[in-house]
Design a protein around this motif. Structure first.
Motif, mmCIF file in Angstrom:
data_model
loop_
_atom_site.group_PDB
_atom_site.id
_atom_site.type_symbol
_atom_site.label_atom_id
_atom_site.label_comp_id
_atom_site.label_asym_id
_atom_site.label_seq_id
_atom_site.Cartn_x
_atom_site.Cartn_y
_atom_site.Cartn_z
ATOM 1 N N SER A 133 3.080 8.896 7.339
ATOM 2 C CA SER A 133 1.863 8.305 6.910
ATOM 3 C C SER A 133 2.150 6.694 6.664
ATOM 4 C CB SER A 133 1.419 8.931 5.529
ATOM 5 O OG SER A 133 0.983 10.230 5.976
ATOM 6 N N ALA A 134 3.204 6.625 6.084
ATOM 7 C CA ALA A 134 3.832 5.241 5.890
ATOM 8 C C ALA A 134 3.745 4.362 6.845
ATOM 9 C CB ALA A 134 5.247 5.159 4.824
ATOM 10 N N ARG A 135 4.462 4.940 7.974
ATOM 11 C CA ARG A 135 4.645 4.072 9.294
ATOM 12 C C ARG A 135 3.273 3.733 10.002
ATOM 13 N NH1 ARG A 135 8.484 8.055 10.620
ATOM 14 N NH2 ARG A 135 7.209 8.920 12.177
ATOM 15 N N LEU A 136 2.416 4.843 9.746
ATOM 16 C CA LEU A 136 1.017 4.772 10.257
ATOM 17 C C LEU A 136 0.106 3.302 9.548
ATOM 18 C CD1 LEU A 136 -1.006 5.833 12.464
ATOM 19 C CD2 LEU A 136 -1.829 7.380 10.640
ATOM 20 N N ILE A 137 0.502 3.341 8.182
ATOM 21 C CA ILE A 137 -0.136 2.208 7.529
ATOM 22 C C ILE A 137 0.385 0.916 7.964
ATOM 23 C CG2 ILE A 137 -0.053 1.119 5.167
ATOM 24 C CD1 ILE A 137 -0.519 3.922 4.078
ATOM 25 N N LEU A 138 1.613 0.713 8.188
ATOM 26 C CA LEU A 138 2.242 -0.320 8.628
ATOM 27 C C LEU A 138 1.791 -0.617 9.994
ATOM 28 C CD1 LEU A 138 5.985 0.067 7.188
ATOM 29 C CD2 LEU A 138 4.193 -1.357 6.258
ATOM 30 N N LEU A 139 1.846 0.229 10.896
ATOM 31 C CA LEU A 139 1.216 0.201 12.162
ATOM 32 C C LEU A 139 -0.220 -0.726 12.228
ATOM 33 C CD1 LEU A 139 1.642 0.330 15.221
ATOM 34 C CD2 LEU A 139 0.859 2.684 15.101
ATOM 35 N N LYS A 140 -1.216 0.102 11.541
ATOM 36 C CA LYS A 140 -2.460 -0.368 11.462
ATOM 37 C C LYS A 140 -2.487 -1.663 10.735
ATOM 38 C CE LYS A 140 -4.904 3.935 10.838
ATOM 39 N NZ LYS A 140 -5.731 4.824 9.814
ATOM 40 N N SER A 141 -1.748 -2.039 9.807
ATOM 41 C CA SER A 141 -1.625 -3.432 9.097
ATOM 42 C C SER A 141 -1.438 -4.578 10.253
ATOM 43 C CB SER A 141 -0.709 -3.487 7.964
ATOM 44 O OG SER A 141 -1.206 -2.408 7.089
ATOM 45 N N ILE A 149 0.819 -1.227 -0.001
ATOM 46 C CA ILE A 149 -0.259 -0.144 0.028
ATOM 47 C C ILE A 149 0.902 1.254 -0.001
ATOM 48 C CG2 ILE A 149 -1.662 1.379 1.444
ATOM 49 C CD1 ILE A 149 -2.675 -1.425 2.389
ATOM 50 N N VAL A 150 1.977 1.273 1.043
ATOM 51 C CA VAL A 150 2.847 2.337 0.914
ATOM 52 C C VAL A 150 3.505 2.570 -0.477
ATOM 53 C CG1 VAL A 150 5.023 3.221 1.912
ATOM 54 C CG2 VAL A 150 3.298 2.358 3.117
ATOM 55 N N ALA A 151 3.838 1.434 -1.140
ATOM 56 C CA ALA A 151 4.620 1.522 -2.554
ATOM 57 C C ALA A 151 3.394 2.188 -3.537
ATOM 58 C CB ALA A 151 5.035 0.417 -2.990
ATOM 59 N N GLN A 152 2.306 1.655 -3.572
ATOM 60 C CA GLN A 152 1.301 2.059 -4.276
ATOM 61 C C GLN A 152 0.904 3.572 -4.154
ATOM 62 O OE1 GLN A 152 -3.154 0.802 -4.595
ATOM 63 N NE2 GLN A 152 -2.275 -0.567 -5.894
ATOM 64 N N LEU A 153 0.624 4.117 -2.976
ATOM 65 C CA LEU A 153 0.657 5.341 -2.762
ATOM 66 C C LEU A 153 1.843 6.359 -2.987
ATOM 67 C CD1 LEU A 153 -1.407 4.922 0.471
ATOM 68 C CD2 LEU A 153 -2.586 5.564 -1.876
#
Length: 197
Positions: free
Chosen positions: A63-71, A51-55
């Protein structure tokens, strides 16, 4: 002469249908990114990385760290719901969880799981943060799970029950409820994670 014994009718028994089992089995396969037959932290973290790469986010950005944390948190919460102390879930664990929740007649835990998962999916898919998911946002996100645009568009059309070309948070919850709870093979929301049939 004693009074007649009265017996209360049995409460209705919920049965985990073959349709529900097939849908849950399909979702397990979708989430098992590395195809090793187990759900593990890396399956969820790798989705976060995709997701981070796609975005096109900087991997070190907030923002990237938050996505990884939520995942990662989604997986940890799943283990908590299943009362599983291990760091992996087998297909049997996964199916047994949903079977037990549906057959218990008390869907509080399942409802909590559905609402939490719906929020997580919605937050990830809503790339422009307008509190709506467009068809493009939906299809782009599902490619991360190896679901084709064609299937994603079919799933989107099922979820968009008011026909406004967007998925709202309420429509996402309704779709997930149908996916997990409905025995109807044609229920709106059954294609939310691609073709399970």
């Amino acid at each position: 002469m004693g009074s007649p014994t009265t017996t209360e009718p049995n409460s209705p028994r919920f049965v985990f249908s073959e349709t529900q089992k097939r849908k849950v089995h399909h979702l397990f396969n979708v989430l098992d990114i590395d195809r090793n037959g187990q759900l593990q932290p890396n399956d969820f973290v790798n989705v976060g990385k995709k997701i981070v790469a796609q975005l096109k986010l900087n991997e070190n950005s907030r923002s990237a760290r938050l996505i990884l944390l939520k995942s990662h948190r989604l997986f940890v919460q799943l283990l908590t719901d299943l009362h599983n102390p291990e760091l992996s879930l087998t297909l049997w664990d996964w199916i047994a969880f949903f079977r037990d929740q549906l057959e218990s007649g008390d869907d509080a835990i399942l409802n909590h799981y559905i609402h939490r998962t719906s929020r997580h999916i919605f937050d990830l898919f809503d790339m422009n943060r307008d509190r709506l998911i467009s068809k493009e946002e939906y299809a782009n996100m599902l490619t991360i799970y190896n679901i084709s645009h064609k299937m994603a568009f079919q799933g989107f059309d099922e979820l968009d029950t008011n026909g406004d070309n967007f998925i709202s948070a309420d429509e996402m919850v309704d779709g997930l409820n149908n996916f997990f709870k409905s025995e109807d093979e044609n229920a709106k929301g059954n294609l939310i994670f691609g073709d399970w049939r």
